[in-house]
Design an enzyme around this catalytic site. Sequence first.
Site, PDB file in Angstrom:
ATOM      1  N   TYR A  56     -10.105  -3.557  -3.847  1.00 37.31           N
ATOM      2  CA  TYR A  56     -10.012  -3.057  -2.467  1.00 37.31           C
ATOM      3  C   TYR A  56     -11.002  -3.818  -1.583  1.00 37.31           C
ATOM      4  O   TYR A  56     -12.202  -3.652  -1.676  1.00 37.31           O
ATOM      5  CB  TYR A  56     -10.306  -1.556  -2.386  1.00 37.31           C
ATOM      6  CG  TYR A  56      -9.355  -0.670  -3.173  1.00 37.31           C
ATOM      7  CD1 TYR A  56      -8.079  -1.091  -3.525  1.00 37.31           C
ATOM      8  CD2 TYR A  56      -9.747   0.612  -3.545  1.00 37.31           C
ATOM      9  CE1 TYR A  56      -7.224  -0.266  -4.245  1.00 37.31           C
ATOM     10  CE2 TYR A  56      -8.893   1.446  -4.260  1.00 37.31           C
ATOM     11  CZ  TYR A  56      -7.631   0.996  -4.613  1.00 37.31           C
ATOM     12  OH  TYR A  56      -6.792   1.820  -5.331  1.00 37.31           O
ATOM     13  N   GLY A 207       0.669   8.557   4.132  1.00 34.58           N
ATOM     14  CA  GLY A 207       0.602   9.130   5.476  1.00 34.58           C
ATOM     15  C   GLY A 207       1.945   9.613   5.996  1.00 34.58           C
ATOM     16  O   GLY A 207       2.005  10.413   6.927  1.00 34.58           O
TER      17      GLY A 207
HETATM   18  N1  LIG Z   1      -4.171   3.292  -8.638  1.00 37.67           N
HETATM   19  C1  LIG Z   1      -3.505   2.693  -7.695  1.00 37.67           C
HETATM   20  O1  LIG Z   1      -2.784   1.737  -7.928  1.00 37.67           O
HETATM   21  C2  LIG Z   1      -3.631   3.176  -6.269  1.00 37.67           C
HETATM   22  C3  LIG Z   1      -2.705   2.771  -5.293  1.00 37.67           C
HETATM   23  C4  LIG Z   1      -2.844   3.266  -3.994  1.00 37.67           C
HETATM   24  C5  LIG Z   1      -3.883   4.127  -3.698  1.00 37.67           C
HETATM   25  N2  LIG Z   1      -4.781   4.497  -4.674  1.00 37.67           N
HETATM   26  C6  LIG Z   1      -5.900   5.421  -4.386  1.00 37.67           C
HETATM   27  O2  LIG Z   1      -5.368   6.617  -3.852  1.00 37.67           O
HETATM   28  C7  LIG Z   1      -6.000   6.931  -2.617  1.00 37.67           C
HETATM   29  C8  LIG Z   1      -5.042   7.667  -1.702  1.00 37.67           C
HETATM   30  O3  LIG Z   1      -3.838   6.964  -1.514  1.00 37.67           O
HETATM   31  P1  LIG Z   1      -3.432   6.268  -0.138  1.00 37.67           P
HETATM   32  O4  LIG Z   1      -4.646   6.143   0.730  1.00 37.67           O
HETATM   33  O5  LIG Z   1      -2.665   5.051  -0.497  1.00 37.67           O
HETATM   34  O6  LIG Z   1      -2.343   7.240   0.493  1.00 37.67           O
HETATM   35  P2  LIG Z   1      -2.326   8.726   1.089  1.00 37.67           P
HETATM   36  O7  LIG Z   1      -3.543   9.450   0.693  1.00 37.67           O
HETATM   37  O8  LIG Z   1      -1.008   9.247   0.715  1.00 37.67           O
HETATM   38  O9  LIG Z   1      -2.291   8.449   2.657  1.00 37.67           O
HETATM   39  C9  LIG Z   1      -3.314   7.786   3.339  1.00 37.67           C
HETATM   40  C10 LIG Z   1      -2.854   7.563   4.770  1.00 37.67           C
HETATM   41  O10 LIG Z   1      -2.645   8.821   5.417  1.00 37.67           O
HETATM   42  C11 LIG Z   1      -3.487   8.960   6.548  1.00 37.67           C
HETATM   43  N3  LIG Z   1      -3.991  10.346   6.535  1.00 37.67           N
HETATM   44  C12 LIG Z   1      -4.886  10.906   5.675  1.00 37.67           C
HETATM   45  N4  LIG Z   1      -5.051  12.211   5.929  1.00 37.67           N
HETATM   46  C13 LIG Z   1      -4.228  12.500   6.971  1.00 37.67           C
HETATM   47  C14 LIG Z   1      -3.955  13.676   7.696  1.00 37.67           C
HETATM   48  N5  LIG Z   1      -4.533  14.840   7.375  1.00 37.67           N
HETATM   49  N6  LIG Z   1      -3.065  13.616   8.718  1.00 37.67           N
HETATM   50  C15 LIG Z   1      -2.447  12.454   9.043  1.00 37.67           C
HETATM   51  N7  LIG Z   1      -2.674  11.297   8.384  1.00 37.67           N
HETATM   52  C16 LIG Z   1      -3.548  11.323   7.356  1.00 37.67           C
HETATM   53  C17 LIG Z   1      -4.574   7.927   6.376  1.00 37.67           C
HETATM   54  O11 LIG Z   1      -5.023   7.455   7.633  1.00 37.67           O
HETATM   55  P3  LIG Z   1      -6.575   7.575   8.123  1.00 37.67           P
HETATM   56  O12 LIG Z   1      -7.414   6.868   7.106  1.00 37.67           O
HETATM   57  O13 LIG Z   1      -6.547   6.911   9.430  1.00 37.67           O
HETATM   58  O14 LIG Z   1      -6.854   9.047   8.180  1.00 37.67           O
HETATM   59  C18 LIG Z   1      -3.842   6.823   5.620  1.00 37.67           C
HETATM   60  O15 LIG Z   1      -3.120   6.004   6.531  1.00 37.67           O
HETATM   61  C19 LIG Z   1      -6.452   5.567  -2.097  1.00 37.67           C
HETATM   62  O16 LIG Z   1      -7.497   5.690  -1.149  1.00 37.67           O
HETATM   63  C20 LIG Z   1      -6.885   4.880  -3.369  1.00 37.67           C
HETATM   64  O17 LIG Z   1      -8.207   5.261  -3.716  1.00 37.67           O
HETATM   65  C21 LIG Z   1      -4.648   4.032  -5.948  1.00 37.67           C
END
Ligand SMILES: NC(=O)c1ccc[n+]([C@@H]2O[C@H](COP(=O)([O-])OP(=O)(O)OC[C@H]3O[C@@H](n4cnc5c(N)ncnc54)[C@H](OP(=O)(O)O)[C@@H]3O)[C@@H](O)[C@H]2O)c1
Length: 327
Positions: A56, A207
């Site tokens: 990341y 999101g």
């Molecule tokens: N193991 C893997 O391969 C892998 C792959 C992907 C992700 N991950 C991990 O999983 C974590 C979470 O997944 P993700 O970040 O991809 O997706 P997510 O949690 O499904 O969604 C994140 C997105 O939603 C927005 N968001 C968050 N809370 C919100 C709310 N209450 N209302 C409206 N929008 C909201 C965020 O924007 P803002 O930041 O602007 O709030 C961001 O754009 C990552 O941070 C990472 O650590 C792991």
Amino acid sequence: MRNAKLGSLEVARIGLGAMGMSHGYTGAGTDDAESIRTIHRAIDLGVTLIDTAEIYGPYLNEELVGRALRGRRDQVVLATKFGLVAHGGRGLWNLDSSPANIRIAVEGSLKRLGTDHIDLYYQHRVDPETPIEDTVGALAELVREGKIRHIGLSEAWADTIRRAHAVHPIAALQSEYSLWTRDQEEILPLLRELGIGLVAYSPLGHGFLTGSLRTPADVEALDDSDFRKNNPRFTGENFLRNLRLADQVQEIADQVAATPAQVALAWLLTRGGDIVPIPGTKRVSRVEENTAAAAVELTEDQVATLDALTPAEGGHHNEAQMQMIER
Ligand SMILES: NC(=O)c1ccc[n+]([C@@H]2O[C@H](COP(=O)([O-])OP(=O)(O)OC[C@H]3O[C@@H](n4cnc5c(N)ncnc54)[C@H](OP(=O)(O)O)[C@@H]3O)[C@@H](O)[C@H]2O)c1
């Protein structure tokens, strides 16, 4: 907040994904001060599991998390990942889970995170060139040396999970699991048989399930580096068809006076005490909103409605990314 179990590791039921603070989403890296406040607020609200990875940024997200955790390291369960940087020369976004690469990767992560141990160290993607027994053997050595405490896998499938667990207990599988990505339900019985927890990444559907992207113009306005721009669920006809799902989540949210993000998380919490969503956000207000999902109660009927949501149109990653996902 109540606790959940990932193998023998105990964590609060909702964690925090730090990726988007530095990588992958529009606005990444633009406000590190707010990102650090977000991590601090999460800890104050009882979140313990903080998730990052060396890829990341690359590296920047671990550095940011390390800065945020100065003086607070002992309050969190710190998770990071290796295996998408081949330090031997092939570089970024190349699979390498060889023991030699792990040795280099772990030292870099420890340094950037400013710690002498990682609580949960995941293989980020299965490396077909390295037998999983060799990878987990190397990780087991790191456990013995005290550099890592628990071992995790990400996006691995049944055979790999069994073989890995036979070498050393696996605490957690981290894979995409949310209202619109349900294939982990196939692997859950195996995880439960082996006592492995499931860390649900992208629990808000990147999101989408929060209803924050409503029109093709909203997607068009994202940065070119935002991976949703070429995610099949966010493009063309699929995006328009998938809006129905976001509407259905909104309907339940209206019924329980919660936000759609909270409903998406509360639904995951109904799946079991061995499932830990790690919603990603770089904003204090959203970490407050997401963490409060632990108190949202859904009725049986509402859970049943959510269980039966229209399946999403389009793969949950683009084709190149899907090739690295074991199925
Ligand atoms: N193991 C893997 O391969 C892998 C792959 C992907 C992700 N991950 C991990 O999983 C974590 C979470 O997944 P993700 O970040 O991809 O997706 P997510 O949690 O499904 O969604 C994140 C997105 O939603 C927005 N968001 C968050 N809370 C919100 C709310 N209450 N209302 C409206 N929008 C909201 C965020 O924007 P803002 O930041 O602007 O709030 C961001 O754009 C990552 O941070 C990472 O650590 C792991």
